[in-house]
Design a protein around this motif. Structure first.
Motif, short mmCIF file in Angstrom:
data_model
loop_
_atom_site.label_atom_id
_atom_site.label_comp_id
_atom_site.label_asym_id
_atom_site.label_seq_id
_atom_site.Cartn_x
_atom_site.Cartn_y
_atom_site.Cartn_z
N ALA A 116 0.83 -1.21 0.00
CA ALA A 116 0.00 0.00 0.00
C ALA A 116 0.86 1.26 0.00
O ALA A 116 0.57 2.23 -0.71
N TRP A 117 1.95 1.26 0.78
CA TRP A 117 2.83 2.44 0.83
C TRP A 117 3.47 2.71 -0.52
O TRP A 117 3.55 3.86 -0.97
N LEU A 118 3.94 1.66 -1.17
CA LEU A 118 4.59 1.83 -2.47
C LEU A 118 3.63 2.43 -3.48
O LEU A 118 4.00 3.30 -4.28
N LYS A 119 2.40 1.97 -3.48
CA LYS A 119 1.41 2.51 -4.42
C LYS A 119 1.14 3.99 -4.17
O LYS A 119 0.88 4.75 -5.11
N GLU A 120 1.21 4.41 -2.90
CA GLU A 120 0.89 5.78 -2.54
C GLU A 120 2.10 6.72 -2.66
O GLU A 120 1.92 7.94 -2.63
N ASN A 121 3.29 6.19 -2.76
CA ASN A 121 4.50 7.02 -2.72
C ASN A 121 5.40 6.81 -3.94
O ASN A 121 6.61 7.02 -3.87
N MET A 122 4.80 6.44 -5.04
CA MET A 122 5.54 6.21 -6.27
C MET A 122 6.07 7.54 -6.84
O MET A 122 5.32 8.49 -7.00
#
Length: 343
Positions: A187-193
């Motif tokens: 979830a973090w990776l999707k939000e902080n790309m």
């Protein structure tokens, strides 16, 4: 005929194939190479020819996985450029011969180090070996894919968006036990790309110390191996992946987190990254995102290894013990983005 190790095909069939291609000889040896969780690999000696055979594993495989045809294509494209790769010999697509497609390449003599600590190397040489790894990675990334016939080797652009989607779907499709940390990391990776900067290179996908051969006596990479996960991608994906060593401990697939780097002759992470950036001065900076993405992807790979072990067709004998590393790598990824440990 001399054999050693577990062979997953009829050696006499391979011997007949080699006889057709190289002529008759009395000298034929076949040795299964231990280690590796993916494509079964063998040393093959036939007369004066010293070769390596790579094939798909027997049994059902995921669509697009174990793509030995892509491995061979990369070797064929890169070998003339001077990027250190083994010379390809032939690719055989028909699975009827050995049960799966396979290819042959020249065997390259050199040193292999299984982990980032380089315990078998002299301490005075360890930093130079790591710098050589950075040099080889930059040399690989400097090749323009469209100039060597690899312009269609993958989809250019939006690499991280596509990769995070792919590995997230693979994780969601697994029937393994829940791993909340892996869900959080995804979830973090999707939000902080980061915004796509348009950088495209040949991305190895598994670029690390254990996947290269060093010259027998010099701190120089003579062969980059194991191209199964390669595609067109962002060069910082490989750099971030290689930096996992500084964010994982020695019992977590050979990392160096927690070691006294100076006492062991090992470089700091920033020294390794700086060496790469010197060779690739136009590169965007390496961010925590890139390292967290690498840890996430490898965590999902560990999930896949455990899944294959349960199905009985993982290539490595230690596949069942590797499965639990998925959660530990997810935790390491969260530590990177939260800054809760120092490399």
């Amino acid at each position: 005929m001399t054999m050693s190790g577990d062979v997953d095909f009829d050696p006499a069939t391979l011997e007949g194939f080699l006889r057709e291609h190289f002529g008759k000889t009395a000298d034929f040896t076949l040795e299964r190479i231990s280690g590796g969780q993916s494509n079964p690999t063998y040393f093959v000696t036939y007369g004066d020819a010293r070769m390596v055979l790579r094939k798909q594993p027997n049994g059902p495989i995921l669509r697009g996985a174990h793509a030995v045809d892509r491995e061979y294509r990369v070797l064929d494209a890169l070998h003339p450029t001077g990027v250190p790769v083994p010379k390809p010999i032939l690719y055989h697509e028909d699975p009827d011969l050995l049960g799966t497609p396979f290819y042959l390449m020249d065997r390259v003599d050199g040193r292999v180090y299984a982990d980032g600590a380089l315990a078998e190397a002299e301490p005075a040489e360890r930093k130079a070996l790591w710098m050589a790894l950075a040099d080889a990675m930059a040399q690989m990334h400097a090749v323009r894919p469209d100039e060597v016939g690899l312009g269609d080797y993958g989809k250019p652009g939006n690499y991280f968006e596509r990769q995070i989607g792919r590995w997230s779907r693979q994780w969601e499709a697994s029937d393994s036990e829940p791993i909340p940390e892996l869900d959080r990391l995804s979830a973090w990776l999707k939000e902080n790309m980061p915004e796509d900067d348009g950088a495209v290179s040949l991305a190895h996908g598994d670029f690390r110390m254990g996947n290269v051969l060093f010259h027998p006596t010099e701190p120089r990479v003579v062969a980059i191996l194991d191209w199964e996960l390669s595609t067109l991608g962002h060069p910082l994906a490989d750099l971030g992946f290689c930096c996992m060593a500084w964010h994982t401990s020695p019992d977590e697939y050979g990392g160096i987190l927690g070691l006294d780097l100076a006492a062991e002759g090992l470089p700091a992470e920033e020294d390794f990254v700086d060496r790469y950036m010197q060779k690739m001065p136009e590169s965007a900076p390496l961010l925590p995102f890139h390292k967290a993405f690498a840890l996430f992807r490898f965590a999902v790979i560990f999930v896949g290894i455990a899944d294959r072990a349960r199905q009985g067709n993982a290539a490595g004998a230690d596949a069942e013990t590797i499965g639990p590393l998925a959660r530990r790598f997810a935790i390491r990824g969260l530590e990177v983005i939260e800054g809760t440990h120092a490399a």
